[in-house]
Design a protein around this motif. Structure first.
Motif, mmCIF file in Angstrom:
data_model
loop_
_atom_site.group_PDB
_atom_site.id
_atom_site.type_symbol
_atom_site.label_atom_id
_atom_site.label_comp_id
_atom_site.label_asym_id
_atom_site.label_seq_id
_atom_site.Cartn_x
_atom_site.Cartn_y
_atom_site.Cartn_z
ATOM 1 N N MET A 48 0.839 -1.201 0.000
ATOM 2 C CA MET A 48 0.000 0.000 0.000
ATOM 3 C C MET A 48 0.872 1.248 0.000
ATOM 4 N N ALA A 49 0.422 2.281 -0.693
ATOM 5 C CA ALA A 49 1.185 3.524 -0.790
ATOM 6 C C ALA A 49 1.322 4.190 0.574
ATOM 7 N N ALA A 50 2.295 5.084 0.666
ATOM 8 C CA ALA A 50 2.548 5.795 1.917
ATOM 9 C C ALA A 50 1.371 6.698 2.274
ATOM 10 N N VAL A 51 1.212 6.924 3.566
ATOM 11 C CA VAL A 51 0.162 7.819 4.052
ATOM 12 C C VAL A 51 0.588 9.255 3.794
ATOM 13 N N ILE A 52 -0.266 10.020 3.108
ATOM 14 C CA ILE A 52 0.029 11.439 2.870
ATOM 15 C C ILE A 52 -0.605 12.317 3.941
ATOM 16 N N LEU A 53 -1.771 11.904 4.452
ATOM 17 C CA LEU A 53 -2.440 12.651 5.524
ATOM 18 C C LEU A 53 -2.941 11.683 6.576
ATOM 19 N N SER A 54 -2.635 12.000 7.821
ATOM 20 C CA SER A 54 -3.091 11.185 8.947
ATOM 21 C C SER A 54 -3.770 12.093 9.966
ATOM 22 N N ALA A 55 -5.039 11.840 10.210
ATOM 23 C CA ALA A 55 -5.799 12.607 11.201
ATOM 24 C C ALA A 55 -6.144 11.693 12.364
ATOM 25 N N ARG A 56 -6.005 12.205 13.572
ATOM 26 C CA ARG A 56 -6.276 11.396 14.752
ATOM 27 C C ARG A 56 -7.133 12.176 15.754
ATOM 28 N N ARG A 57 -8.208 11.535 16.162
ATOM 29 C CA ARG A 57 -9.097 12.011 17.224
ATOM 30 C C ARG A 57 -9.641 13.407 16.932
ATOM 31 N N ALA B 181 -10.071 19.366 19.282
ATOM 32 C CA ALA B 181 -9.079 18.388 19.719
ATOM 33 C C ALA B 181 -8.644 17.587 18.503
ATOM 34 N N GLY B 182 -7.463 16.980 18.601
ATOM 35 C CA GLY B 182 -6.980 16.104 17.551
ATOM 36 C C GLY B 182 -5.726 16.637 16.889
ATOM 37 N N THR B 183 -5.171 15.831 15.977
ATOM 38 C CA THR B 183 -3.975 16.205 15.228
ATOM 39 C C THR B 183 -4.160 15.844 13.755
ATOM 40 N N ILE B 184 -3.537 16.648 12.887
ATOM 41 C CA ILE B 184 -3.525 16.384 11.450
ATOM 42 C C ILE B 184 -2.079 16.472 10.989
ATOM 43 N N ILE B 185 -1.584 15.390 10.409
ATOM 44 C CA ILE B 185 -0.227 15.334 9.885
ATOM 45 C C ILE B 185 -0.315 15.222 8.373
ATOM 46 N N LEU B 186 0.308 16.161 7.658
ATOM 47 C CA LEU B 186 0.338 16.149 6.200
ATOM 48 C C LEU B 186 1.779 16.006 5.744
ATOM 49 N N GLY B 187 2.083 14.900 5.094
ATOM 50 C CA GLY B 187 3.443 14.680 4.610
ATOM 51 C C GLY B 187 4.488 14.774 5.692
ATOM 52 N N GLY B 188 4.164 14.329 6.889
ATOM 53 C CA GLY B 188 5.100 14.343 8.012
ATOM 54 C C GLY B 188 5.100 15.616 8.834
ATOM 55 N N GLU B 189 4.337 16.636 8.407
ATOM 56 C CA GLU B 189 4.288 17.911 9.133
ATOM 57 C C GLU B 189 2.968 18.054 9.881
ATOM 58 N N ASP B 190 3.041 18.480 11.122
ATOM 59 C CA ASP B 190 1.840 18.732 11.914
ATOM 60 C C ASP B 190 1.223 20.060 11.467
ATOM 61 N N ILE B 191 0.044 19.982 10.836
ATOM 62 C CA ILE B 191 -0.628 21.194 10.343
ATOM 63 C C ILE B 191 -1.871 21.512 11.167
ATOM 64 N N SER B 192 -1.987 20.894 12.332
ATOM 65 C CA SER B 192 -3.211 20.980 13.126
ATOM 66 C C SER B 192 -3.646 22.398 13.433
ATOM 67 N N ARG B 193 -2.700 23.302 13.636
ATOM 68 C CA ARG B 193 -3.028 24.675 14.039
ATOM 69 C C ARG B 193 -2.848 25.686 12.909
ATOM 70 N N LEU B 194 -2.534 25.211 11.727
ATOM 71 C CA LEU B 194 -2.317 26.143 10.626
ATOM 72 C C LEU B 194 -3.653 26.647 10.087
ATOM 73 N N PRO B 195 -3.718 27.920 9.680
ATOM 74 C CA PRO B 195 -4.937 28.446 9.061
ATOM 75 C C PRO B 195 -5.116 27.873 7.658
ATOM 76 N N ALA B 196 -6.301 28.096 7.103
ATOM 77 C CA ALA B 196 -6.645 27.503 5.804
ATOM 78 C C ALA B 196 -5.653 27.901 4.715
ATOM 79 N N HIS B 197 -5.272 29.187 4.645
ATOM 80 C CA HIS B 197 -4.394 29.623 3.551
ATOM 81 C C HIS B 197 -3.032 28.958 3.625
ATOM 82 N N ALA B 198 -2.566 28.662 4.839
ATOM 83 C CA ALA B 198 -1.280 27.989 4.991
ATOM 84 C C ALA B 198 -1.381 26.526 4.566
#
Length: 234
Positions: A1-10, A59-76
């Protein structure tokens, strides 16, 4: 299976007493078409709002391509490769078709005209480049919105009810278009048309009452008794 590009938790977002998204986990793999389905009110649009940064999560975390983007605004998040087309068309009605897409293309270096026409050609609208966007037929407006998303060169393209209001011939064109997006991009498809979902998606996540009911291949989802009871029927 291909690598995970986005991982969201809780992922969690409540509105008063309504648990719109309640502890959702989601993995999207590079180059896949992943469908998100569920009954009305299941939390699908809120979930993609959390992923795109248009809705703040509690609550929760979002990882995109290995970077935590959980607190980034939409434009970022757009700058990092997430493009989101809306359930209701969000074009600039008074601008030309060309200018709508050019606004997205200008985020990148290169030839503005060539990049804009290339994005329009991918959705079959290059011959309407000079037409005012608000005068397009509804189906063409939906395709224009997808072209605007493609022009951002996303790693992840989120399509929210893209076939809503489309004629059968337009749906066939849309399916061909989406298949052509992968593996260069990952597509998250929120869709009520189950024929489209089962035809396009490699994996499907089913939401119900703000929680993940099931995740699996189309065959696994079809055969899941809980999904049949909650959504598919029979």
């Amino acid at each position: 299976m291909a690598a995970v590009i986005l991982s969201a938790r809780r992922l969690t977002r409540h509105f008063g007493g309504v648990k719109a998204v309640d502890g959702v986990d989601l993995d999207l793999h590079h180059g896949e078409i992943h469908a998100l389905i569920g009954p009305n009110g299941a939390g699908k649009t809120t979930l993609v709002g959390l992923l795109s940064g248009r809705i703040a999560m509690q609550a929760g975390t979002i990882i995109l391509g290995g970077e935590d983007i959980s607190r980034l605004p939409a434009h970022a998040r757009v700058a990092r490769g997430i493009a989101y087309t809306f359930q209701i068309t969000s074009i600039y009605a008074r601008l030309s078709v060309f200018d709508n897409v050019a606004l997205a293309v200008q985020r990148h270096s290169g030839d503005l005209r060539a990049g804009t026409l290339a994005a329009l050609a991918r959705v079959g609208l290059d011959h309407l480049a000079d037409q005012r966007a608000g005068t397009l037929a509804y189906g063409h407006q939906r395709l224009l919105e997808i072209a605007m998303g493609l022009a951002l060169r996303p790693r992840l393209l989120i399509l929210d009810e893209p076939t809503q209001g489309l004629a059968d011939a337009e749906i066939a064109t849309f399916k061909t278009l989406v298949r052509g997006l992968v593996p260069a991009a990952t597509v998250l498809l929120i869709e009520h048309n189950m024929d489209v979902v089962m035809d396009l998606a490699q994996n499907i996540t089913v939401l119900n009452s703000g929680q993940v009911l099931a995740t699996g291949t189309p065959a696994q989802i079809r055969a899941n008794p809980a999904v049949q009871a909650a959504y598919l029927g029979g």
